[in-house]
Design a protein around this motif. Structure first.
Motif, PDB file in Angstrom:
ATOM      1  N   ASP A 168       0.830  -1.209   0.000  1.00  0.00           N
ATOM      2  CA  ASP A 168       0.000   0.000   0.000  1.00  0.00           C
ATOM      3  C   ASP A 168       0.862   1.255   0.000  1.00  0.00           C
ATOM      4  O   ASP A 168       0.511   2.270  -0.607  1.00  0.00           O
ATOM      5  N   ALA A 169       2.007   1.200   0.694  1.00  0.00           N
ATOM      6  CA  ALA A 169       2.930   2.340   0.691  1.00  0.00           C
ATOM      7  C   ALA A 169       3.442   2.600  -0.719  1.00  0.00           C
ATOM      8  O   ALA A 169       3.507   3.752  -1.160  1.00  0.00           O
ATOM      9  N   ASN A 170       3.797   1.541  -1.444  1.00  0.00           N
ATOM     10  CA  ASN A 170       4.251   1.706  -2.832  1.00  0.00           C
ATOM     11  C   ASN A 170       3.187   2.399  -3.672  1.00  0.00           C
ATOM     12  O   ASN A 170       3.484   3.343  -4.419  1.00  0.00           O
ATOM     13  N   ASP A 171       1.943   1.951  -3.561  1.00  0.00           N
ATOM     14  CA  ASP A 171       0.843   2.543  -4.328  1.00  0.00           C
ATOM     15  C   ASP A 171       0.628   3.997  -3.945  1.00  0.00           C
ATOM     16  O   ASP A 171       0.510   4.868  -4.810  1.00  0.00           O
ATOM     17  N   TYR A 172       0.578   4.279  -2.641  1.00  0.00           N
ATOM     18  CA  TYR A 172       0.320   5.642  -2.178  1.00  0.00           C
ATOM     19  C   TYR A 172       1.441   6.584  -2.602  1.00  0.00           C
ATOM     20  O   TYR A 172       1.188   7.662  -3.143  1.00  0.00           O
ATOM     21  N   ILE A 173       2.672   6.204  -2.330  1.00  0.00           N
ATOM     22  CA  ILE A 173       3.810   7.074  -2.627  1.00  0.00           C
ATOM     23  C   ILE A 173       3.926   7.323  -4.126  1.00  0.00           C
ATOM     24  O   ILE A 173       4.163   8.453  -4.563  1.00  0.00           O
ATOM     25  N   SER A 174       3.708   6.296  -4.940  1.00  0.00           N
ATOM     26  CA  SER A 174       3.766   6.456  -6.399  1.00  0.00           C
ATOM     27  C   SER A 174       2.712   7.427  -6.910  1.00  0.00           C
ATOM     28  O   SER A 174       2.950   8.182  -7.846  1.00  0.00           O
ATOM     29  N   THR A 184      11.597   4.238  -4.186  1.00  0.00           N
ATOM     30  CA  THR A 184      11.560   3.163  -5.185  1.00  0.00           C
ATOM     31  C   THR A 184      12.894   2.423  -5.275  1.00  0.00           C
ATOM     32  O   THR A 184      12.914   1.243  -5.628  1.00  0.00           O
ATOM     33  N   ASP A 185      13.993   3.104  -4.948  1.00  0.00           N
ATOM     34  CA  ASP A 185      15.306   2.458  -4.992  1.00  0.00           C
ATOM     35  C   ASP A 185      15.563   1.544  -3.792  1.00  0.00           C
ATOM     36  O   ASP A 185      16.447   0.687  -3.856  1.00  0.00           O
ATOM     37  N   ALA A 186      14.827   1.718  -2.721  1.00  0.00           N
ATOM     38  CA  ALA A 186      15.039   0.891  -1.528  1.00  0.00           C
ATOM     39  C   ALA A 186      14.523  -0.526  -1.762  1.00  0.00           C
ATOM     40  O   ALA A 186      13.540  -0.735  -2.475  1.00  0.00           O
ATOM     41  N   ALA A 199      12.963  -5.031   2.217  1.00  0.00           N
ATOM     42  CA  ALA A 199      13.255  -5.095   3.654  1.00  0.00           C
ATOM     43  C   ALA A 199      13.448  -3.696   4.232  1.00  0.00           C
ATOM     44  O   ALA A 199      12.951  -3.388   5.318  1.00  0.00           O
ATOM     45  N   LYS A 200      14.169  -2.848   3.497  1.00  0.00           N
ATOM     46  CA  LYS A 200      14.376  -1.471   3.972  1.00  0.00           C
ATOM     47  C   LYS A 200      13.056  -0.715   3.979  1.00  0.00           C
ATOM     48  O   LYS A 200      12.766   0.038   4.913  1.00  0.00           O
ATOM     49  N   LYS A 201      12.225  -0.902   2.952  1.00  0.00           N
ATOM     50  CA  LYS A 201      10.917  -0.251   2.929  1.00  0.00           C
ATOM     51  C   LYS A 201      10.092  -0.660   4.140  1.00  0.00           C
ATOM     52  O   LYS A 201       9.428   0.175   4.761  1.00  0.00           O
ATOM     53  N   GLN A 202      10.132  -1.932   4.490  1.00  0.00           N
ATOM     54  CA  GLN A 202       9.374  -2.398   5.653  1.00  0.00           C
ATOM     55  C   GLN A 202       9.881  -1.736   6.924  1.00  0.00           C
ATOM     56  O   GLN A 202       9.091  -1.315   7.770  1.00  0.00           O
ATOM     57  N   ARG A 203      11.203  -1.626   7.060  1.00  0.00           N
ATOM     58  CA  ARG A 203      11.762  -0.964   8.239  1.00  0.00           C
ATOM     59  C   ARG A 203      11.337   0.500   8.281  1.00  0.00           C
ATOM     60  O   ARG A 203      10.985   1.018   9.350  1.00  0.00           O
ATOM     61  N   VAL A 257       9.575  10.561   3.343  1.00  0.00           N
ATOM     62  CA  VAL A 257      10.581  11.495   3.864  1.00  0.00           C
ATOM     63  C   VAL A 257      11.749  10.722   4.473  1.00  0.00           C
ATOM     64  O   VAL A 257      12.915  11.039   4.221  1.00  0.00           O
ATOM     65  N   LEU A 258      11.444   9.695   5.244  1.00  0.00           N
ATOM     66  CA  LEU A 258      12.514   8.900   5.853  1.00  0.00           C
ATOM     67  C   LEU A 258      13.363   8.185   4.797  1.00  0.00           C
ATOM     68  O   LEU A 258      14.563   8.009   4.983  1.00  0.00           O
ATOM     69  N   ALA A 259      12.747   7.790   3.690  1.00  0.00           N
ATOM     70  CA  ALA A 259      13.516   7.153   2.614  1.00  0.00           C
ATOM     71  C   ALA A 259      14.564   8.113   2.057  1.00  0.00           C
ATOM     72  O   ALA A 259      15.679   7.691   1.729  1.00  0.00           O
ATOM     73  N   VAL A 260      14.220   9.386   1.974  1.00  0.00           N
ATOM     74  CA  VAL A 260      15.182  10.385   1.502  1.00  0.00           C
ATOM     75  C   VAL A 260      16.263  10.614   2.547  1.00  0.00           C
ATOM     76  O   VAL A 260      17.454  10.622   2.243  1.00  0.00           O
TER      77      VAL A 260
END
Length: 131
Positions: A6-12, A22-24, A27-31, A60-63
């Motif tokens: 759902d995060a992938n869909d929302y963020i996209s 998208t580059d993560a 496992a990193k996305k889950q964290r 934001v945290l991904a950045v």
């Protein structure tokens, strides 16, 4: 319940700068989603946290925690790649393992929390007014 799919869909669909997300790897996305959710829940314990607020904060945290910014967080001030370029870092927005991540919560996430709960969590009471 928040999840990476759902995060992938929302963020996209809803965020502008999504390359670090998208580059993560999964496992990193889950964290990141876990930390975003936990941070918002701790910051706003009496409010219902909408999934969209978690996903906005997760992006934001991904950045903040992308590979390049991680170097700055570990104290590297710059580096040079031979005949390619030189890279210098400004002060890191995150330093040390005990940094308060709630300072990175974007206003849009706070607004989503406020809308979900019918409040404005940005308003703070600052003592008692004396007439």
């Amino acid at each position: 319940m928040v999840n990476v799919a759902d995060a992938n869909d929302y963020i996209s669909a809803n965020c502008i700068d999504i390359e670090d997300w998208t580059d993560a790897d999964e496992a990193k996305k889950q964290r990141i989603v876990n930390v975003a959710s936990r941070t918002l829940t701790v910051k706003y314990p009496t409010y219902t946290i909408p999934d969209a607020a978690v996903y906005e904060f997760a992006n934001v945290l991904a950045v903040v925690f992308n590979d390049t910014n991680r170097l700055a967080q570990h104290g590297i001030t710059g580096f040079t790649l031979d005949k390619v370029g030189s890279f210098d870092y400004k002060d890191s927005s995150v330093s040390g393992p005990d940094h308060d991540l709630s300072k990175l919560i974007p206003r849009v996430a706070t607004a989503l929390i406020g809308a979900e709960n019918g409040v404005n969590p940005l308003l703070r009471k600052v003592g008692r007014l004396i007439p």
